[in-house]
Design an enzyme around this catalytic site. Structure first.
Site, PDB file in Angstrom:
ATOM      1  N   ARG A 151     -59.643 101.059 -44.153  1.00  0.00           N
ATOM      2  CA  ARG A 151     -58.928 100.020 -43.402  1.00  0.00           C
ATOM      3  C   ARG A 151     -59.898  98.898 -43.118  1.00  0.00           C
ATOM      4  O   ARG A 151     -60.995  99.168 -42.588  1.00  0.00           O
ATOM      5  CB  ARG A 151     -58.421 100.588 -42.064  1.00  0.00           C
ATOM      6  N   PHE A 253     -48.782 103.250 -35.826  1.00  0.00           N
ATOM      7  CA  PHE A 253     -48.045 102.413 -36.782  1.00  0.00           C
ATOM      8  C   PHE A 253     -46.594 102.207 -36.357  1.00  0.00           C
ATOM      9  O   PHE A 253     -45.738 101.925 -37.172  1.00  0.00           O
ATOM     10  CB  PHE A 253     -48.144 102.985 -38.213  1.00  0.00           C
ATOM     11  N   CYS A 264     -53.216  94.200 -49.138  1.00  0.00           N
ATOM     12  CA  CYS A 264     -52.770  95.487 -49.693  1.00  0.00           C
ATOM     13  C   CYS A 264     -51.272  95.759 -49.536  1.00  0.00           C
ATOM     14  O   CYS A 264     -50.542  95.733 -50.511  1.00  0.00           O
ATOM     15  CB  CYS A 264     -53.587  96.626 -49.082  1.00  0.00           C
ATOM     16  N   LYS A 327     -55.087  90.797 -39.453  1.00  0.00           N
ATOM     17  CA  LYS A 327     -55.243  91.817 -38.421  1.00  0.00           C
ATOM     18  C   LYS A 327     -56.529  91.516 -37.664  1.00  0.00           C
ATOM     19  O   LYS A 327     -57.383  90.767 -38.171  1.00  0.00           O
ATOM     20  CB  LYS A 327     -55.276  93.218 -39.037  1.00  0.00           C
TER      21      LYS A 327
HETATM   22  P1  NAD Z   1     -61.314  91.254 -53.220  1.00  0.00           P
HETATM   23  O1  NAD Z   1     -60.534  90.144 -53.827  1.00  0.00           O
HETATM   24  O2  NAD Z   1     -61.933  91.086 -51.881  1.00  0.00           O
HETATM   25  O3  NAD Z   1     -62.489  91.689 -54.221  1.00  0.00           O
HETATM   26  C1  NAD Z   1     -62.343  91.773 -55.619  1.00  0.00           C
HETATM   27  C2  NAD Z   1     -63.666  91.333 -56.239  1.00  0.00           C
HETATM   28  O4  NAD Z   1     -63.640  91.583 -57.640  1.00  0.00           O
HETATM   29  C3  NAD Z   1     -63.947  89.841 -56.086  1.00  0.00           C
HETATM   30  O5  NAD Z   1     -65.199  89.646 -55.459  1.00  0.00           O
HETATM   31  C4  NAD Z   1     -63.940  89.317 -57.520  1.00  0.00           C
HETATM   32  O6  NAD Z   1     -64.845  88.246 -57.728  1.00  0.00           O
HETATM   33  C5  NAD Z   1     -64.361  90.558 -58.289  1.00  0.00           C
HETATM   34  N1  NAD Z   1     -64.029  90.534 -59.721  1.00  0.00           N
HETATM   35  C6  NAD Z   1     -62.903  90.072 -60.325  1.00  0.00           C
HETATM   36  N2  NAD Z   1     -62.991  90.243 -61.653  1.00  0.00           N
HETATM   37  C7  NAD Z   1     -64.181  90.833 -61.904  1.00  0.00           C
HETATM   38  C8  NAD Z   1     -64.823  91.289 -63.095  1.00  0.00           C
HETATM   39  N3  NAD Z   1     -64.248  91.181 -64.272  1.00  0.00           N
HETATM   40  N4  NAD Z   1     -66.040  91.853 -62.976  1.00  0.00           N
HETATM   41  C9  NAD Z   1     -66.645  91.974 -61.762  1.00  0.00           C
HETATM   42  N5  NAD Z   1     -66.068  91.575 -60.609  1.00  0.00           N
HETATM   43  C10 NAD Z   1     -64.853  91.016 -60.679  1.00  0.00           C
HETATM   44  O7  NAD Z   1     -60.323  92.503 -53.219  1.00  0.00           O
HETATM   45  P2  NAD Z   1     -60.441  93.836 -52.319  1.00  0.00           P
HETATM   46  O8  NAD Z   1     -59.700  93.649 -51.056  1.00  0.00           O
HETATM   47  O9  NAD Z   1     -61.846  94.281 -52.282  1.00  0.00           O
HETATM   48  O10 NAD Z   1     -59.570  94.835 -53.204  1.00  0.00           O
HETATM   49  C11 NAD Z   1     -60.042  95.382 -54.423  1.00  0.00           C
HETATM   50  C12 NAD Z   1     -59.111  96.497 -54.840  1.00  0.00           C
HETATM   51  O11 NAD Z   1     -59.156  97.534 -53.889  1.00  0.00           O
HETATM   52  C13 NAD Z   1     -57.634  96.091 -54.926  1.00  0.00           C
HETATM   53  O12 NAD Z   1     -57.034  96.815 -55.958  1.00  0.00           O
HETATM   54  C14 NAD Z   1     -57.083  96.548 -53.595  1.00  0.00           C
HETATM   55  O13 NAD Z   1     -55.700  96.788 -53.636  1.00  0.00           O
HETATM   56  C15 NAD Z   1     -57.870  97.819 -53.377  1.00  0.00           C
HETATM   57  N6  NAD Z   1     -58.016  98.225 -51.981  1.00  0.00           N
HETATM   58  C16 NAD Z   1     -58.391  97.315 -51.046  1.00  0.00           C
HETATM   59  C17 NAD Z   1     -58.533  97.712 -49.725  1.00  0.00           C
HETATM   60  C18 NAD Z   1     -58.867  96.719 -48.636  1.00  0.00           C
HETATM   61  O14 NAD Z   1     -58.694  97.052 -47.466  1.00  0.00           O
HETATM   62  N7  NAD Z   1     -59.325  95.507 -48.970  1.00  0.00           N
HETATM   63  C19 NAD Z   1     -58.297  99.050 -49.360  1.00  0.00           C
HETATM   64  C20 NAD Z   1     -57.966  99.960 -50.350  1.00  0.00           C
HETATM   65  C21 NAD Z   1     -57.806  99.531 -51.660  1.00  0.00           C
END
Ligand code: NAD
Length: 437
Positions: A151, A253, A264, A327
């Site tokens: 989270r 929740f 997400c 949030k």
């Molecule tokens: P984000 O946008 O903060 O980070 C993604 C990163 O990937 C960016 O820094 C981007 O520059 C990089 N990126 C893109 N293409 C790339 C490549 N080809 N090579 C290397 N780096 C690359 O997204 P996030 O919130 O960290 O989410 C990432 C994944 O995790 C998503 O699928 C999301 O659904 C999942 N997720 C996120 C969370 C959360 O709370 N943020 C929780 C669980 C799951």
């Protein structure tokens, strides 16, 4: 272990720092040079409690490094894929461009026996497709899917001490090898008794989206009840307390208010519906369309209530917006209900003065037409109405009497049901909230 984390955003940067903290040798890779420069200098590129301290500690050990060059991944044993899977423009489906690009590029550099571990949230079927891609490039490499449940706001704690681990594994010897690698990565968590579900790819992928669909449904359920409460004069917060005492339901929740947002839940439930449609199972998830609609209705209701406490017109009224992040304890404004409401208020003629402890720089990039103030008293000064849209601790603690001294009109909308209506009304405020009389 020697591991890489590919994609250093909200998930990946935290994961990389935590893995180094746990004793692994970690290389974080991202295509965003500015992000990598910040991380390499030990600075968090976004706000997440505990991350700056963790980055400083992990960098000092020499076990945490960063790069923009995928070729640097070549001699590492395990590779976490943590790139974004946003919603496609104009459709519900997930955009898998980044995952596909990252895995394709990584596959060119995999050494024999390496294990690729997906963390990004993906539509069911993605892991099986990517496993073929990995095998074609490096036949002795394996792919596993290990969804992430952290989270934002608690990301460091959730990564160091997850409430469960889920492995989606290939069958046969490949699965045994991938599981051994994952077990080694998570030695500490497993040693602490963290429950582990080791399963196939499809189940692991579906666990993640089902968990988010359930959470979204729980929030929209109570917000739907809030709509009925509004029609009858009942109080949804008391109702939630009362039903929440039933342990089968639970109180968490069940906070009625402005609803969910972020990077997400909204895009995950939409991608889930889109994928179910492709699989011919669209009827199973039509209820998620309603979950989404209820959620979005809360935003227009908040705008309407603000107009109501301003005697029916927003035009020319000065509205102090408290909170912009989706949030509290985050600077993430992706699909933020607060920012959406702030934008709608401004569009409908109000003069919005918005504030947030951490999200102003991100919000300004998306809505440059809003006026932003760093300090809460400065944002509130001279307001005709105050609207609380993200429940940061400092807004929950606002004093009705002191706040009343600053404003032009004592009208407040409590968009998160976190203030004491009696105290605000006693101090002379016109108090309104979602789902409460
Ligand atoms: P984000 O946008 O903060 O980070 C993604 C990163 O990937 C960016 O820094 C981007 O520059 C990089 N990126 C893109 N293409 C790339 C490549 N080809 N090579 C290397 N780096 C690359 O997204 P996030 O919130 O960290 O989410 C990432 C994944 O995790 C998503 O699928 C999301 O659904 C999942 N997720 C996120 C969370 C959360 O709370 N943020 C929780 C669980 C799951």
């Amino acid at each position: 272990m020697r591991i890489t984390v590919i994609g250093c955003g909200y998930l990946g940067a935290v994961h990389a720092a935590c893995m180094a903290q746990l004793g692994h040798e970690v290389l974080g890779i991202d295509v965003d040079q500015a992000k990598i420069d910040a991380l390499a200098a030990g600075q968090a590129p976004f706000y997440e409690p505990g991350l700056p301290e963790l980055l400083a500690e992990a960098s000092a050990t020499g076990r945490l490094r960063f790069s923009t060059d995928m070729a640097d991944a070549a001699d590492y044993d395990a590779h976490f894929i943590a790139v974004g899977t946003p919603q496609k423009k104009g459709e519900n489906a997930a955009d898998l461009r980044f995952v596909d690009a990252a895995v394709t590029e990584l596959a060119r550099h995999l050494k024999p026996g390496a294990v690729v571990i997906g963390k990004s949230t993906v539509p069911v079927g993605t892991a099986r497709r990517l496993a073929e891609l990995v095998k074609a490039a490096q036949p002795s490499a394996e792919l596993a899917w290990n969804p992430e449940f952290l989270r934002e706001g608690f990301a460091v704690e959730d990564t160091l001490r997850p409430d469960r681990l889920v492995y989606g594994l290939p069958t046969g010897d490949g699965g045994i090898k991938a599981k051994q690698t994952l077990d080694e990565v998570y030695t500490v968590a497993l040693g602490n008794g963290t429950p582990l579900v080791a399963t196939d790819y499809e189940t692991a992928e579906l666990v993640k989206v089902s968990a988010n669909a359930f959470l979204a449904t729980k929030i929209s359920f109570i917000n739907a009840i809030a709509e009925v409460c509004e029609a009858t004069g009942a109080d949804v917060t008391q109702l939630a307390d009362a039903i929440g005492f039933d342990t089968r339901i639970g109180r968490r929740f069940l906070n009625a208010g402005l609803g969910f947002g972020g990077g997400c839940l909204p895009k995950d439930i939409r991608a889930f519906m889109a994928r179910a449609g492709e699989l011919g199972a669209d009827q199973a998830l039509t209820f998620l369309r309603e979950v989404d609609a209820i959620n979005l209705r809360r935003r227009s209701r908040a705008v309407d209530l603000t107009r109501e406490i301003l005697d029916g017109s927003l035009a020319g009224k000065r509205v102090a917006v408290l909170g912009l992040a989706f949030k509290p304890d985050s600077d993430d404004i992706r699909d933020s209900p607060a920012l959406d409401v702030a934008g709608q208020l401004q569009m409908q003629g109000a003069e919005v003065i918005a504030t947030d402890p951490k999200a102003i720089p991100n919000a300004r990039r998306q809505y440059p037409e809003l006026t932003f103030m760093e300090s809460t008293p400065a944002a509130i000064a001279g307001a005709d109405a105050v609207v609380l849209l993200t429940e940061w601790k400092e807004y929950r603690a606002l004093d009705p009497a002191a706040t009343g001294e600053l404003v032009r009109g004592k009208a407040i909308l409590d968009g998160r049901n976190v203030l004491d209506p009696a105290a605000w009304r006693a101090a002379g405020w016109r108090y309104r909230a979602l789902g409460r009389p």
